[in-house]
Scaffold this motif. Structure first.
Motif, short mmCIF file in Angstrom:
data_model
loop_
_atom_site.label_atom_id
_atom_site.label_comp_id
_atom_site.label_asym_id
_atom_site.label_seq_id
_atom_site.Cartn_x
_atom_site.Cartn_y
_atom_site.Cartn_z
N ALA A 311 0.84 -1.20 0.00
CA ALA A 311 0.00 0.00 0.00
C ALA A 311 0.88 1.25 0.00
O ALA A 311 1.83 1.35 0.79
CB ALA A 311 -0.91 0.00 1.23
N GLN A 312 0.55 2.20 -0.86
CA GLN A 312 1.34 3.42 -0.97
C GLN A 312 1.35 4.21 0.33
O GLN A 312 2.37 4.82 0.69
CB GLN A 312 0.80 4.29 -2.11
N GLU A 313 0.25 4.17 1.08
CA GLU A 313 0.21 4.91 2.33
C GLU A 313 1.18 4.34 3.36
O GLU A 313 1.70 5.07 4.21
CB GLU A 313 -1.22 4.95 2.90
N GLU A 314 1.47 3.03 3.29
CA GLU A 314 2.46 2.45 4.20
C GLU A 314 3.85 2.98 3.88
O GLU A 314 4.64 3.29 4.79
CB GLU A 314 2.43 0.92 4.09
N GLU A 316 4.54 5.84 2.38
CA GLU A 316 4.57 7.26 2.73
C GLU A 316 4.67 7.46 4.23
O GLU A 316 5.35 8.40 4.70
CB GLU A 316 3.30 7.93 2.19
N TYR A 317 4.06 6.59 5.01
CA TYR A 317 4.14 6.67 6.47
C TYR A 317 5.59 6.52 6.93
O TYR A 317 6.07 7.30 7.78
CB TYR A 317 3.26 5.59 7.10
N ALA A 320 7.84 9.46 5.85
CA ALA A 320 7.62 10.64 6.69
C ALA A 320 8.42 10.57 7.98
O ALA A 320 8.62 11.59 8.65
CB ALA A 320 6.13 10.78 7.01
N GLU A 325 12.49 5.69 0.17
CA GLU A 325 11.44 4.84 -0.41
C GLU A 325 11.92 3.39 -0.50
O GLU A 325 11.17 2.46 -0.20
CB GLU A 325 11.04 5.35 -1.79
N SER A 328 11.98 1.84 2.90
CA SER A 328 10.60 1.64 3.35
C SER A 328 10.01 0.38 2.75
O SER A 328 9.39 -0.44 3.46
CB SER A 328 9.74 2.85 2.97
N ARG A 329 10.20 0.20 1.46
CA ARG A 329 9.67 -1.00 0.80
C ARG A 329 10.32 -2.25 1.37
O ARG A 329 9.64 -3.26 1.64
CB ARG A 329 9.92 -0.91 -0.70
#
Length: 365
Positions: A311-314, A316-317, A320, A325, A328-329
């Motif tokens: 999910a893109q929001e995960e 972005e969380y 932040a 990126e 995060s992935r």
């Protein structure tokens, strides 16, 4: 060719490094260790009097052909005599304090390795096995056929963790059958983050005694060009038996067929099947195939299956909070795969994280 060694730490630096990335730590404190390279046993040692570790050929001679166990669950006569394998036994009533390590290793290109293993956790014993299967650096292709018969006797507990670390053009065909008697527990953890080109496996556990339990946890990562066809089957044949089958699959361009089959034959059994997939490339495929088979009423069996993307929001969380990126992935994938399995070398965990990061970077291109 690898010469016999007294200790796994006597292997070459390259081979030791490969073993660590396959879950086998040559420096770890263990109850015993075994290594088959190509068709030869290069190491077999046991320091705990409560456990027995032998090459399968020696065990057949020493224990009168292993008549209670040999080819009782799987008859592999079509493959001829095995090239090797191991016999592991924890003695009745014992608690084997330290894990036991076993490694099946291919050091020659385009070799066929045909092994037969037998594991027996005798009544009331507790045993933890770490098994690593791997190819040597520079070996890309070959065929591995591994037959394993596993017996968990009354009140025994066996934890079996396997890490596959194969060359990219390998064909791999493990065949495993397990029988669990009254009050026994079998726990299987399987990790494959460096997949072979063609892997097919479908272990089957039969819960034949009252209160027997089986748990299968599987983790797969398929990069482009690989095909993983794997699953677990549990047959619940006695009252109060329990089973759980959980798989986590990530496709970064490869094909994954995630199977699971629960068979309830008597009233009062409980079982759950869970298959979650994460697909990160349009070139990949995940096919989840959950099966529930109830042969009577008054039992509880359930399944969940889900396939999706990050999910893109995960992302972005986490970004932040200061992560890139890419990081995060990778962190999301690591958490999804649930890699915190006890007993794995720290170097292997770091290598797994690097594998995930690299595969994700390539898959996202």
């Amino acid at each position: 060719m690898i010469s016999p060694v007294e200790r796994l730490s006597d292997l070459s630096e390259q081979d030791r490094g490969t073993l660590v990335k396959s879950g086998i730590d040559p420096e770890a404190k263990v109850s015993g260790s075994f290594m088959l390279a190509d068709h030869s046993t290069v190491h077999c040692n046991c320091s705990d009097p409560e456990v027995e570790v032998l090459p399968i050929s020696t065990a057949l001679e020493l224990h009168d052909g292993l008549r209670p166990y040999w080819r009782r669950l799987i008859d592999d006569n079509e493959n001829g005599d095995p090239d090797g394998g191991y016999f592991i036994r924890s003695k009745a009533g014992s608690t084997v304090t330290y894990p036991l390590q076993a490694c099946l290793y291919l050091a020659e290109e385009k070799l066929t390795q045909n092994v037969h293993n037998i594991v027996v956790a005798e009544e009331g014993s507790t045993l933890n096995i770490l098994s690593g299967c791997a190819t040597a650096p520079g070996v890309r292709s070959g065929l591995h056929v591994g037959v394993s018969e596993i017996y968990v006797e009354k009140g025994a507990t066996l934890s079996f963790t396997m890490v596959h670390n194969w060359g990219e053009d390998m064909a791999v065909r493990p065949k495993t059958s397990i029988v669990v008697e009254e009050g026994g527990t079998f726990i299987s953890n399987y990790i494959c983050l460096k997949p072979a080109k063609d892997l097919v496996m479908y272990p089957t556990a039969v819960l034949k005694g009252k209160g027997a339990v089986a748990t299968f946890n599987s983790v797969f990562l398929a990069t482009e060009g690989s095909c993983i066809d794997s699953g677990s089957r549990v047959i619940l044949k006695a009252e109060d038996t329990r089973a759980e089958v959980v798989s986590r699959a990530v496709s970064m361009g490869g094909k994954i067929y995630a199977r699971g089959h629960l068979v309830g034959e008597v009233p009062g059994v409980k079982a759950h099947l869970e298959c979650d997939g994460l697909i990160l490339s349009d070139r990949g495929l995940i096919h989840a195939i959950p099966e529930l088979e109830a042969q009577c009423n008054d039992l509880e069996m359930s399944h969940e299956a889900a396939v999706g993307k990050i999910a893109q929001e995960e992302i972005e969380y986490l970004m932040a909070r200061g992560l890139s990126e890419e990081d995060s992935r990778s962190l999301i994938i690591k958490g999804f795969l649930s890699l915190d399995i006890l007993g794995l070398p720290e170097e292997l965990k770091r290598d797994m994280e690097e594998t995930i990061k690299q595969a994700d970077s390539e898959g996202a291109m």
